[in-house]
Design an enzyme around this catalytic site. Structure first.
Site, PDB file in Angstrom:
ATOM      1  N   GLU A 196       2.689  -9.758  -2.897  1.00  0.00           N
ATOM      2  CA  GLU A 196       1.496 -10.533  -3.256  1.00  0.00           C
ATOM      3  C   GLU A 196       1.891 -11.775  -4.063  1.00  0.00           C
ATOM      4  OE1 GLU A 196      -1.099  -7.944  -5.385  1.00  0.00           O
ATOM      5  OE2 GLU A 196      -1.079  -6.423  -3.813  1.00  0.00           O
TER       6      GLU A 196
ATOM      7  N   TYR B 263       3.863   0.318  -4.657  1.00  0.00           N
ATOM      8  CA  TYR B 263       3.256  -0.631  -5.599  1.00  0.00           C
ATOM      9  C   TYR B 263       4.173  -1.823  -5.902  1.00  0.00           C
ATOM     10  CZ  TYR B 263      -1.130   1.741  -6.801  1.00  0.00           C
ATOM     11  OH  TYR B 263      -2.404   2.258  -6.767  1.00  0.00           O
TER      12      TYR B 263
END
Length: 275
Positions: free
Chosen positions: A204, A197
């Protein structure tokens, strides 16, 4: 995704559809991993997905196609420095992976519909945020800004996504099929997020940041509205990550029983109640 746990459970048709959806998604993400790793091995693995989906482009409204028109290269000193530093370690994988990544990630939009129709019990806000943020990155950022195609953080982003999604979808497909989920797959599904994550969310944010113009020396005053929107999205990535992180830690305790007097990996009371 697992079905909602109503008294009589989902219909056979819904269960069969969800098994097919999760199995297809797992295979799609596995192909992304294969195509990316081929580049690391110095190979240029071709993807049949491109030839399969290319004809469908003719059915996309021209107004949408116009939104995906490639934009001029716009970046900043921080992103340029970071990308140059990472290039020796992470090769560009866009050419090999995007034709598989785009359709498999777009398919995930159906997960929102699954929640709305009551097929699954996943929380709607979490599902909407996760799916929409990825679609924005795939179609609104990567597809529109060609200079991100050679970015090493594109590579780390898609690998983090794929390594998360393969066990997730495989876990759901096996659970729905009722054929038993191996303990090791359950552990992977609810443990690897600790590492993947942060890598995924960080990548991102960096991919989006690389499309924002320079801000030093007061240059931010000439930013467009889109630039400000992207900067705002980058700013909320950290709190957004914590929301997803907290959700997964809750699910991990619920499924693996950690912290509730159960041994790590113990079979949960009802695995169909897991997200």
């Amino acid at each position: 995704m697992l079905p909602s746990t109503r008294s009589r459970g989902p219909s056979l048709a819904v269960r069969s559809y969800l098994i097919a959806f999760n199995a297809l998604s797992a295979l799609g993400w596995a192909s992304v991993i294969y195509l990316a790793l081929a580049v690391f091995r110095g190979q240029r693995a071709s993807s049949l997905a491109y030839d399969f989906f290319k004809p469908l482009a003719s059915y996309v409204p021209t107004s949408i196609v116009a939104l995906l028109t490639p934009q001029p290269k716009t970046t900043n000193h921080f992103s340029t420095t970071l990308i140059n530093f990472l290039h020796p370690y992470f090769p560009a994988t866009y050419e090999s992976t995007f034709s598989a990544l785009a359709p498999v990630q777009s398919l995930a939009a159906l997960e929102i519909l699954h929640v709305l129709l009551g097929f699954v019990r996943s929380p709607l806000p979490t599902t909407v945020v996760q799916v929409s943020s990825r679609l924005i990155l795939v179609w609104g950022i990567v597809e529109r800004f060609p200079h991100t195609h050679s970015s090493p953080v594109y590579t780390t982003m898609i690998l983090a996504w794929a390594l998360t999604e393969v066990p997730r979808y495989a876990y759901y497909a096996l659970s729905l099929a009722g054929c038993g989920v191996p303990a090791w797959l359950t552990w992977i599904r609810y443990s690897t997020f600790y590492v993947l994550y942060p890598i995924g969310a960080g990548s991102e944010a960096l991919v989006m940041l690389s499309t924002i113009p320079e801000w030093s020396g007061g240059k931010w005053v000439v930013w467009s509205t889109e630039d400000w929107v992207k900067a705002g999205l980058v700013a909320i990535w950290v709190p957004g990550l914590w929301v997803m992180y907290s959700h997964m830690m809750h699910m991990r305790r619920r499924v693996l029983g950690v912290g509730k007097g159960q041994k790590l990996g113990a079979k949960p009371k009802d695995r169909f109640k897991a997200e």
